[in-house]
Motif scaffolding. Structure first.
Motif, mmCIF file in Angstrom:
data_model
loop_
_atom_site.group_PDB
_atom_site.id
_atom_site.type_symbol
_atom_site.label_atom_id
_atom_site.label_comp_id
_atom_site.label_asym_id
_atom_site.label_seq_id
_atom_site.Cartn_x
_atom_site.Cartn_y
_atom_site.Cartn_z
ATOM 1 N N MET A 164 0.890 -1.359 0.028
ATOM 2 C CA MET A 164 -0.188 0.104 0.118
ATOM 3 C C MET A 164 0.822 1.219 0.004
ATOM 4 O O MET A 164 2.077 1.323 0.531
ATOM 5 C CB MET A 164 -1.085 0.049 1.144
ATOM 6 C CG MET A 164 -0.058 -0.048 2.430
ATOM 7 S SD MET A 164 -1.450 -0.242 3.762
ATOM 8 C CE MET A 164 -0.576 -0.248 5.263
ATOM 9 N N GLY A 165 0.392 2.194 -0.479
ATOM 10 C CA GLY A 165 1.187 3.450 -0.611
ATOM 11 C C GLY A 165 1.411 4.170 -2.156
ATOM 12 O O GLY A 165 0.454 3.789 -2.911
ATOM 13 N N ASN A 166 2.198 5.175 -1.830
ATOM 14 C CA ASN A 166 2.658 5.925 -3.370
ATOM 15 C C ASN A 166 3.826 6.481 -3.155
ATOM 16 O O ASN A 166 4.765 6.464 -2.199
ATOM 17 C CB ASN A 166 1.430 6.987 -3.568
ATOM 18 C CG ASN A 166 1.271 7.741 -2.335
ATOM 19 O OD1 ASN A 166 2.073 8.471 -1.927
ATOM 20 N ND2 ASN A 166 -0.009 7.927 -1.711
ATOM 21 N N ASP A 167 4.185 7.062 -4.381
ATOM 22 C CA ASP A 167 5.647 7.597 -4.415
ATOM 23 C C ASP A 167 5.680 8.780 -3.619
ATOM 24 O O ASP A 167 6.860 8.985 -2.781
ATOM 25 C CB ASP A 167 5.739 8.209 -5.787
ATOM 26 C CG ASP A 167 6.228 7.039 -7.070
ATOM 27 O OD1 ASP A 167 6.096 5.895 -6.237
ATOM 28 O OD2 ASP A 167 5.684 7.133 -8.047
ATOM 29 N N ARG A 168 4.666 9.537 -3.090
ATOM 30 C CA ARG A 168 4.982 10.703 -2.166
ATOM 31 C C ARG A 168 4.903 10.165 -0.707
ATOM 32 O O ARG A 168 5.901 10.824 0.035
ATOM 33 C CB ARG A 168 3.553 11.731 -2.410
ATOM 34 C CG ARG A 168 3.851 12.962 -1.519
ATOM 35 C CD ARG A 168 2.453 13.654 -1.548
ATOM 36 N NE ARG A 168 1.452 12.822 -0.923
ATOM 37 C CZ ARG A 168 0.355 12.467 -1.553
ATOM 38 N NH1 ARG A 168 0.190 12.972 -2.676
ATOM 39 N NH2 ARG A 168 -0.547 12.066 -1.006
ATOM 40 N N ASP A 169 4.098 9.304 -0.415
ATOM 41 C CA ASP A 169 3.969 8.928 1.205
ATOM 42 C C ASP A 169 4.909 7.780 1.396
ATOM 43 O O ASP A 169 5.030 7.464 2.594
ATOM 44 C CB ASP A 169 2.751 8.740 1.485
ATOM 45 C CG ASP A 169 1.826 9.862 1.220
ATOM 46 O OD1 ASP A 169 2.114 11.045 1.636
ATOM 47 O OD2 ASP A 169 0.601 9.712 0.831
#
Length: 389
Positions: free
Chosen positions: A313-318
């Protein structure tokens, strides 16, 4: 190279010309991976708040689940709390399928009744046990079901009898990871690592000595072929290509463990890496982690690593939190902390959580069946083996 043709119309031998066409990992079913932390312990309410103030509006579709649960994280957290801390062991009848399979350190537990019996035994051994949830990685949806990887810490005192003997009164602080597949309010499959070697050491036992005493001789001699790591006499296979954080993690693990490219540690792990490992290992930095990997490869020179499941889970920013289930097969032919070489075939499996930020792994939790590995190495020789020798 020419193909080898068979005479008299027999089927020709098929030559594999392009090993790169075959990947190391079979892609799993397409699953929804959450692109943020809106449903997680990390960026919503703390675990104790979820437990003490349950309820609220449902935050994601969960057909078949009890209305009391707001999301899949809430489901895993509060079921675990009710069964283990409130000691509502019979709640397992509601939340485990009758034919549930639970893969533990040393084998498979089949069926809900066995799960209930083992849970009762564990709670009796540690009646004041508290479970502190650290993170729950999840993916999936109401149609395909949900996959969850629950990292938690157990704390309690051994005031009751356990499988390891009479009460010691000692306090344990034990990290655990449990991966579950649930659908319509029931867990149907679970993989759990209890870090048993760390547990027995905290109880006052020497893990290697206890492994020798408790290991059971196989009923028949083991006839194991070679560990399949190389393509014939060539190199290991290329990793199955995947995009984003999945591709990064798969390539890193494959190149590190199967290709022995330890320079991947510098390329993929942050200088201030924190590593939490089996048997209470706590390492800091890439140098210590490199030494840990080298020690395992030295003991098992033919070791082959396989990723069995991976989601995140997640993304490049967080940043991303990645859950990995893996298997490491090898033959104990080298010196190291497991003792002198025995030539025994060993299967080690484990569960890993990775925190990935800005393209680097900054923290890793890896727990494996290390105590069962010691039991495999130190198991007494089977009678048939003695006769054959």
């Amino acid at each position: 190279m020419q193909d080898v043709s068979a005479a008299d119309g027999a089927r020709p031998i098929e030559m594999r010309r392009d090993p790169a066409a075959i990947g190391t990992v079979t892609p799993g079913p397409k699953r929804h991976m959450p692109a943020d932390y809106s449903i997680s312990l990390r960026q919503t309410r703390a675990a104790d708040q979820l437990i003490t103030t349950p309820g609220g509006e449902r935050r994601q579709p969960m057909s078949g689940y009890e209305d009391t649960f707001t999301d899949i994280v809430d489901f895993i957290l509060r079921c675990t709390h009710r069964i283990w801390e409130e000691k509502a062991i019979g709640y397992l009848y509601e939340h485990y399928a009758a034919n549930a399979r639970v893969f533990q350190d040393d084998g498979i537990v089949y069926g809900r009744e066995r799960v209930i019996a083992d849970t009762t035994q564990a709670i009796a051994a540690f009646p004041d046990l508290k479970l502190h949830a650290d993170e729950i990685v999840w993916c999936g949806d109401e149609d395909t079901g949900f996959w969850t990887s629950h990292r938690l810490t157990l704390a309690g005192h051994n005031t009751g009898w356990s499988v390891w003997g009479p009460p010691t009164g000692r306090r344990i602080v034990l990290p655990v990871i449990a991966d579950c597949y649930s659908w319509r309010n029931q867990i149907r499959e679970e993989f759990v690592i209890y870090n048993t070697a760390g547990l027995v050491r905290q109880l006052g036992h020497d893990p290697r000595a206890l492994a020798r005493r408790t290991a059971i001789a196989p009923t028949a001699p083991e006839h194991a072929g070679e560990v399949e790591r190389l393509v014939g006499q060539g190199s290991p296979e290329p990793v199955h290509e995947a995009d984003g954080v999945e591709g990064f993690v798969r390539r890193t693990l494959h190149e590190l463990w199967n290709w022995r490219l330890l320079d991947r540690i510098v390329a993929s792990y942050a200088p201030g890496l924190r590593f939490h490992g089996p048997t209470d290992r706590e390492l800091f930095g890439r140098g210590d982690y490199t030494a840990y990997v080298l020690a395992l490869l030295a003991m098992f020179p033919d070791a082959a690593h396989r990723v069995d499941d991976l989601y995140w889970m997640g993304n490049d920013r967080d940043g991303y939190t990645v859950a990995v289930r893996w298997t490491l097969d090898g033959t104990h032919r080298g010196h190291g902390p497991y003792g002198p070489p025995t030539g025994r075939r060993v299967r080690q499996w484990g569960l890993t959580h990775l925190t990935v930020r800005e393209g680097m792994i900054v923290e890793e939790w890896t727990y494996s069946n290390e105590f069962h590995v010691l039991q495999q190495i130190h198991a007494p020789v089977a009678p048939a083996e003695e006769t054959a020798g």
